[in-house]
Design an enzyme around this catalytic site. Sequence first.
Site, PDB file in Angstrom:
ATOM      1  N   CYS A 174      72.878  16.202  -9.551  1.00 45.30           N
ATOM      2  CA  CYS A 174      72.961  15.163  -8.518  1.00 45.30           C
ATOM      3  C   CYS A 174      73.072  15.737  -7.105  1.00 45.30           C
ATOM      4  CB  CYS A 174      74.107  14.193  -8.797  1.00 45.30           C
ATOM      5  SG  CYS A 174      75.756  14.909  -8.702  1.00 45.30           S
ATOM      6  N   ASP A 375      71.850   6.550  -4.268  1.00 42.42           N
ATOM      7  CA  ASP A 375      72.477   7.191  -5.419  1.00 42.42           C
ATOM      8  C   ASP A 375      71.419   7.823  -6.329  1.00 42.42           C
ATOM      9  OD1 ASP A 375      73.968   7.872  -7.652  1.00 42.42           O
ATOM     10  OD2 ASP A 375      75.228   6.086  -7.543  1.00 42.42           O
ATOM     11  N   HIS A 377      71.867   8.899  -9.339  1.00 40.80           N
ATOM     12  CA  HIS A 377      72.241   8.788 -10.751  1.00 40.80           C
ATOM     13  C   HIS A 377      71.446   7.707 -11.489  1.00 40.80           C
ATOM     14  CE1 HIS A 377      75.696  10.759  -8.793  1.00 40.80           C
ATOM     15  NE2 HIS A 377      75.798  11.414  -9.947  1.00 40.80           N
TER      16      HIS A 377
END
Length: 465
Positions: A174, A375, A377
């Site tokens: 990430c 994000d 993810h």
Amino acid sequence: MDWSKYLPSGMPAGFGGGEGEGDGVGEREGYHASQGQRDGSASGSGSEASSVLGRSLSLTERTRLNLSHTWYSLVETLGLQRLKAIMSGVSTLPPSDQPLYLLGKTYESLNNTQAKEAEGTPSTTGATAGREEAIQELTESFAEDMASRLWVTYRRGFSPMGPSLLTTDAGWGCTIRSGQMMLANCLLVHHLGRDWRRGKGDGGKTGKNDFQRNVVSLFLDLTAPKHYLSLHNIVREGHACGIVPGHWVGPYVLCQTFKQIMDNNKDCPIALYLVAEAGGIPTLYKSRGLAQGQGGSGRDGEAEAEEGEGDGQAWNPLLILIPVTLGVTSSINPCYVPQILTMLSMPQSLGIVGGKPGSSVYVVGRQAERILYLDPHTLKPAYETLEEEEALDSYFCNSIHHMLAAKLDPSLALAFYCRERGDFEDLYDRLEALAGKYPTTSLLSLAENPSSQVSTVDLDNILTF
């Protein structure tokens, strides 16, 4: 500002983006360690890094990564992205009279606009319709801007990487993906300008749409040199700094790797000034920034930059990265929050690579005390080409997440983009004024050149004796 229909909120604990989510035990330990432990020991000596690279992942590590991959695959397959936002309990930004800042661009508060228009205006149907139209226009303007920001996420199915033959970065990549987002949006702004909006005047697969594809192509998960900002090439170039497939990497190490890649790639159209010290508060030297922007080394080119203050010297667009550690706990020291928010409001801001403990994100802006972020993810398939629209579309999204700035992890990297020399000089003046406002807690030191600090250092040494 109420972006109620357009802004899904931050992710809930355990759902891939909230405070309880992380990329595994390794990442949480990394984020909670000191800068030295986090980024120093991660790289260690060259031999230590090589020994880590030369071995396969342990059974525990592989099990953790397999579980992460399974989870993100389920989220993707079952379409749980929206559910994440709903379960967080807060699906919109709270109403605010404060403006919203997005990568250097300012959007006035809708509530504030309403209030100003309401002053002295009779409450008529026409006036109400006018206010609603203004609100709709501002909201659509922000939504179009957000939908034009590049979004880089976890990928699956790319060519095997490392001794363990990993084919996905779910559960460990990430921070790298957050850094790729920062670079991708920097290059997009560089080539197309800050006011470019996707879908407007792209001209199909020609013109500006070509630039979209060219920029995104640099980040495809392939090993060829032309994809020099791909996950594979970042891992390969960064192994000497401590980047290891399957293991978390800190913002400081990532910035060092980006510096190495961009300095060594003649095709990179942007110069990079890495403001990083071995310890203590980093110092931004104006002479080094000017030298980098004028094609110098950033050290040997200082004298040349000072002499050339006069003019006519060509300027290379400049990316400035400032990795910092702003605390020793799991959250940023509160004394630094106002400075972070001010920096995100500056026109040169390119955001922050950072996030919550154990969960790196790309911060793109702020409103009041909240930060807005993209994000990484989310697990998507790896593409080898961008011929199909589906492949290009996977690098954009139409939603954004938010959280309180006070919840930021202390390890982060600030980013600024200066297209012109005047942008750099203006940024230096803004940062200098900000440092002067917080003389005892400034997160950044500034000086014209290194020699301007010699007298202070000598005096400290004398006083020590």
